[in-house]
Scaffold this motif. Structure first.
Motif, PDB file in Angstrom:
ATOM      1  N   ARG A  86      -3.533   2.119  -3.358  1.00 52.42           N
ATOM      2  CA  ARG A  86      -3.130   3.520  -3.351  1.00 52.42           C
ATOM      3  C   ARG A  86      -4.037   4.273  -2.385  1.00 52.42           C
ATOM      4  O   ARG A  86      -5.251   4.259  -2.520  1.00 52.42           O
ATOM      5  CB  ARG A  86      -3.240   4.099  -4.758  1.00 52.42           C
ATOM      6  N   SER A 120       0.866  -1.173   0.000  1.00 51.66           N
ATOM      7  CA  SER A 120       0.000   0.000   0.000  1.00 51.66           C
ATOM      8  C   SER A 120       0.901   1.220   0.000  1.00 51.66           C
ATOM      9  O   SER A 120       1.818   1.317   0.813  1.00 51.66           O
ATOM     10  CB  SER A 120      -0.891   0.033   1.244  1.00 51.66           C
ATOM     11  N   PHE A 121       0.649   2.135  -0.901  1.00 54.95           N
ATOM     12  CA  PHE A 121       1.386   3.399  -0.932  1.00 54.95           C
ATOM     13  C   PHE A 121       0.449   4.464  -0.389  1.00 54.95           C
ATOM     14  O   PHE A 121      -0.630   4.689  -0.944  1.00 54.95           O
ATOM     15  CB  PHE A 121       1.837   3.724  -2.350  1.00 54.95           C
ATOM     16  N   SER A 122       0.866   5.087   0.706  1.00 52.59           N
ATOM     17  CA  SER A 122      -0.002   6.069   1.354  1.00 52.59           C
ATOM     18  C   SER A 122       0.563   7.481   1.248  1.00 52.59           C
ATOM     19  O   SER A 122       1.703   7.677   0.829  1.00 52.59           O
ATOM     20  CB  SER A 122      -0.220   5.703   2.821  1.00 52.59           C
ATOM     21  N   LEU A 139      -0.233   9.742  -0.754  1.00 56.92           N
ATOM     22  CA  LEU A 139       0.036  10.137  -2.133  1.00 56.92           C
ATOM     23  C   LEU A 139      -0.455  11.544  -2.424  1.00 56.92           C
ATOM     24  O   LEU A 139       0.073  12.223  -3.298  1.00 56.92           O
ATOM     25  CB  LEU A 139      -0.602   9.136  -3.103  1.00 56.92           C
ATOM     26  N   LEU A 166       2.101   3.890 -11.410  1.00 55.39           N
ATOM     27  CA  LEU A 166       1.363   3.552 -10.191  1.00 55.39           C
ATOM     28  C   LEU A 166      -0.066   3.112 -10.476  1.00 55.39           C
ATOM     29  O   LEU A 166      -0.590   2.216  -9.815  1.00 55.39           O
ATOM     30  CB  LEU A 166       1.391   4.746  -9.239  1.00 55.39           C
ATOM     31  N   LEU A 172       2.631   8.943 -11.569  1.00 54.91           N
ATOM     32  CA  LEU A 172       1.349   8.588 -10.950  1.00 54.91           C
ATOM     33  C   LEU A 172       0.391   7.986 -11.955  1.00 54.91           C
ATOM     34  O   LEU A 172      -0.287   7.010 -11.674  1.00 54.91           O
ATOM     35  CB  LEU A 172       0.705   9.821 -10.310  1.00 54.91           C
TER      36      LEU A 172
END
Length: 89
Positions: free
Chosen positions: A46, A21-23, A25, A39, A35
């Motif tokens: 996301r 999980s990429f937080s 953002l 991504l 992005l």
């Protein structure tokens, strides 16, 4: 943004990949093309808000290269956070 690419690639090539999980953002200074191009097509979650806002504090473990002891096992009920990616250490 290259650090996210490296992290995603390393995880994808791992024998037992983790759920990424990429937080934060919304706050990140990512290159706009990254992005939309990279991504958006990755198999990951996301999240716009920071990890400490998105997940309960008692379910977070903040990882650091300066930790006093190594992480030897993973708990499936915990979210591990790597924040402030800056270097390759």
């Amino acid at each position: 943004s290259r650090q996210l690419v490296r992290a995603y690639g390393a995880n994808r090539g791992a024998p037992h990949p983790l759920r990424l999980s990429f937080s934060a953002l919304d706050e990140a200074s990512l290159h706009p093309d990254m992005l939309h191009r990279d991504l958006a097509r990755w198999d990951c979650q996301r999240v716009g808000e920071r990890a400490d806002v998105r997940w309960p504090a008692d379910e977070l473990v903040w990882l650091s290269p300066d930790a006093g002891e190594p992480l030897s096992t993973l708990d499936p009920d915990v979210t591990y956070v790597v924040s402030g990616l800056v270097d390759r250490s």
